[in-house]
Design a protein around this motif. Structure first.
Motif, PDB file in Angstrom:
ATOM      1  N   UNK A  46      -7.916 -54.324  10.314  1.00 30.18           N
ATOM      2  CA  UNK A  46      -7.495 -55.713  10.540  1.00 30.18           C
ATOM      3  C   UNK A  46      -8.135 -56.666   9.532  1.00 30.18           C
ATOM      4  N   UNK A  47      -8.718 -56.155   8.491  1.00 32.99           N
ATOM      5  CA  UNK A  47      -9.452 -56.956   7.512  1.00 32.99           C
ATOM      6  C   UNK A  47      -8.523 -57.396   6.376  1.00 32.99           C
ATOM      7  N   UNK A  48      -8.714 -58.621   5.930  1.00 32.80           N
ATOM      8  CA  UNK A  48      -7.984 -59.120   4.766  1.00 32.80           C
ATOM      9  C   UNK A  48      -8.935 -59.964   3.919  1.00 32.80           C
ATOM     10  N   UNK A  49      -8.591 -60.087   2.655  1.00 35.78           N
ATOM     11  CA  UNK A  49      -9.360 -60.923   1.734  1.00 35.78           C
ATOM     12  C   UNK A  49      -8.412 -61.898   1.063  1.00 35.78           C
ATOM     13  N   UNK A  66     -12.940 -68.567  -5.322  1.00 35.14           N
ATOM     14  CA  UNK A  66     -13.529 -68.405  -4.000  1.00 35.14           C
ATOM     15  C   UNK A  66     -12.857 -67.232  -3.309  1.00 35.14           C
ATOM     16  N   UNK A  67     -13.602 -66.586  -2.421  1.00 38.44           N
ATOM     17  CA  UNK A  67     -13.069 -65.471  -1.650  1.00 38.44           C
ATOM     18  C   UNK A  67     -13.339 -65.742  -0.177  1.00 38.44           C
ATOM     19  N   UNK A  68     -12.333 -65.529   0.643  1.00 40.48           N
ATOM     20  CA  UNK A  68     -12.444 -65.728   2.087  1.00 40.48           C
ATOM     21  C   UNK A  68     -12.064 -64.408   2.757  1.00 40.48           C
ATOM     22  N   UNK A  69     -12.957 -63.915   3.589  1.00 38.52           N
ATOM     23  CA  UNK A  69     -12.725 -62.640   4.262  1.00 38.52           C
ATOM     24  C   UNK A  69     -12.422 -62.915   5.731  1.00 38.52           C
ATOM     25  N   UNK A  70     -11.484 -62.163   6.286  1.00 39.53           N
ATOM     26  CA  UNK A  70     -11.144 -62.264   7.702  1.00 39.53           C
ATOM     27  C   UNK A  70     -11.097 -60.861   8.301  1.00 39.53           C
ATOM     28  N   UNK A  71     -11.459 -60.777   9.559  1.00 41.08           N
ATOM     29  CA  UNK A  71     -11.404 -59.520  10.301  1.00 41.08           C
ATOM     30  C   UNK A  71     -11.259 -59.884  11.771  1.00 41.08           C
ATOM     31  N   UNK A  72     -11.060 -58.931  12.597  1.00 34.65           N
ATOM     32  CA  UNK A  72     -10.985 -59.145  14.039  1.00 34.65           C
ATOM     33  C   UNK A  72     -12.235 -58.560  14.688  1.00 34.65           C
ATOM     34  N   UNK A  73     -12.584 -59.058  15.869  1.00 31.75           N
ATOM     35  CA  UNK A  73     -13.681 -58.438  16.612  1.00 31.75           C
ATOM     36  C   UNK A  73     -13.325 -56.992  16.973  1.00 31.75           C
ATOM     37  N   UNK A  74     -14.333 -56.189  17.240  1.00 26.74           N
ATOM     38  CA  UNK A  74     -14.100 -54.780  17.601  1.00 26.74           C
ATOM     39  C   UNK A  74     -13.137 -54.653  18.773  1.00 26.74           C
ATOM     40  N   UNK A  76     -10.683 -56.368  19.479  1.00 23.94           N
ATOM     41  CA  UNK A  76      -9.297 -56.616  19.045  1.00 23.94           C
ATOM     42  C   UNK A  76      -8.935 -55.705  17.873  1.00 23.94           C
ATOM     43  N   UNK A  77      -9.579 -54.537  17.835  1.00 20.92           N
ATOM     44  CA  UNK A  77      -9.293 -53.429  16.914  1.00 20.92           C
ATOM     45  C   UNK A  77      -9.791 -53.649  15.501  1.00 20.92           C
ATOM     46  N   UNK A  78     -10.693 -54.594  15.296  1.00 20.02           N
ATOM     47  CA  UNK A  78     -11.288 -54.817  13.994  1.00 20.02           C
ATOM     48  C   UNK A  78     -12.668 -54.205  13.902  1.00 20.02           C
ATOM     49  N   UNK A  79     -13.399 -54.597  12.869  1.00 21.06           N
ATOM     50  CA  UNK A  79     -14.769 -54.119  12.674  1.00 21.06           C
ATOM     51  C   UNK A  79     -15.780 -55.254  12.805  1.00 21.06           C
ATOM     52  N   UNK A  80     -15.312 -56.463  13.128  1.00 20.98           N
ATOM     53  CA  UNK A  80     -16.166 -57.634  13.310  1.00 20.98           C
ATOM     54  C   UNK A  80     -17.018 -57.915  12.074  1.00 20.98           C
ATOM     55  N   UNK A  81     -16.437 -57.705  10.888  1.00 23.23           N
ATOM     56  CA  UNK A  81     -17.170 -57.921   9.638  1.00 23.23           C
ATOM     57  C   UNK A  81     -17.036 -59.350   9.114  1.00 23.23           C
ATOM     58  N   UNK A  82     -16.201 -60.150   9.756  1.00 25.35           N
ATOM     59  CA  UNK A  82     -15.970 -61.527   9.301  1.00 25.35           C
ATOM     60  C   UNK A  82     -15.302 -62.296  10.436  1.00 25.35           C
ATOM     61  N   UNK A  83     -15.229 -63.624  10.323  1.00 25.43           N
ATOM     62  CA  UNK A  83     -14.504 -64.404  11.334  1.00 25.43           C
ATOM     63  C   UNK A  83     -13.039 -63.972  11.378  1.00 25.43           C
ATOM     64  N   UNK A  84     -12.413 -64.155  12.559  1.00 21.32           N
ATOM     65  CA  UNK A  84     -11.003 -63.797  12.636  1.00 21.32           C
ATOM     66  C   UNK A  84     -10.140 -64.995  12.207  1.00 21.32           C
TER      67      UNK A  84
END
Length: 187
Positions: A46-49, A66-74, A76-84
Motif C-alpha cells: 500500500x506504499x507510494x512515493x 521533494x519526496x512524499x511517502x504514503x503507506x497504510x497502517x498494518x 489496513x494492510x500496509x506496513x505503517x512506514x509513513x502517514x496514510x
C-alpha cells in the motif's frame, strides 16, 4: 486590499516582499497563476512515493525537489512506514490554513506565539471497499479546532479566522466540490 503594517518581518514573513508581489499581481493578473503538479508511483503493497519536481508561478517554471511517502497502517494492510493518504490530506489542509493564519496575523501587525490546528474525520470503509452503494467512500464531515495565541484580541483572531476560511486554497478545496478530470492510459 491588504493592509501592510510598518514592521517588515512580523512572524518571520517578509511583508515588503509580499507587498511587492501583491502590487505586481494587481498590475498583471497573469502573474497570479500558480500551478502545482506531482507524480505518484506505487512502490509495493500500500506504499507510494510522490515526487515534486517544480511548480509554475506567473508562467515561469521553478525547479524544486521533494519526496512524499504514503503507506497504510498494518491493520489496513500496509506496513505503517509513513502517514496514510487521509493523514496527508489533513496535513495539507492544516498546513495551508496555518499559512493563512500567520499571513493574516502578520498583515495586521499581530505577533503570534503559536498556531495549532487539530483535524479529525471518520470514514466508513464499506464505501471504500464497495460493500454498499449507500455509504460514501470519503468523509461526510471533518472537524477541526484552531488554537491560536498571540498579542491580538479575540475579535482580531475571529476576523483572521473568517479571512482564512474565505481565502485558504485547501479550505476551499475540501469545503466545496472540485471537478476531477481523469484520463486512464493503459500501457
Amino acid at each position: 486590499m491588504l493592509n501592510f503594517v510598518s514592521n517588515p518581518h512580523t512572524n518571520g514573513l517578509d511583508l515588503a516582499a509580499l507587498g511587492e508581489m501583491v502590487e505586481a499581481i494587481e498590475k498583471d493578473a497573469s502573474l497570479a497563476q500558480a500551478g502545482f503538479a506531482v507524480t505518484t508511483r506505487w512502490s509495493g503493497q500500500t506504499r507510494s512515493e510522490t515526487v515534486v519536481e517544480s511548480y509554475s508561478l506567473g508562467g515561469k517554471r521553478i525547479e524544486r525537489q521533494h519526496r512524499i511517502v504514503a503507506d497504510e497502517p498494518c491493520e489496513l494492510l500496509g506496513t505503517d512506514s509513513a502517514p496514510n493518504p487521509q493523514e496527508l490530506l489533513m496535513a495539507a489542509i492544516n498546513a495551508c490554513m496555518t499559512v493563512g493564519y500567520v499571513a493574516n496575523a502578520s498583515l495586521r501587525g499581530i505577533r503570534l506565539d503559536s498556531v495549532e490546528i487539530r483535524m479529525n474525520g471518520t470514514l466508513d470503509l464499506r464505501g471504500f471497499l464497495g460493500l454498499s452503494d449507500d455509504v460514501p467512500p470519503g468523509y461526510e464531515n471533518v472537524d477541526y479546532d484552531v488554537i491560536i495565541k498571540g498579542d491580538g484580541t479575540p475579535e482580531d483572531f475571529e476576523e483572521i479566522h473568517r479571512a482564512v476560511m474565505k481565502t485558504s486554497p485547501n479550505y476551499f478545496n475540501l469545503s466545496r466540490p472540485v471537478r476531477m478530470n481523469g484520463t486512464l492510459h493503459v500501457g
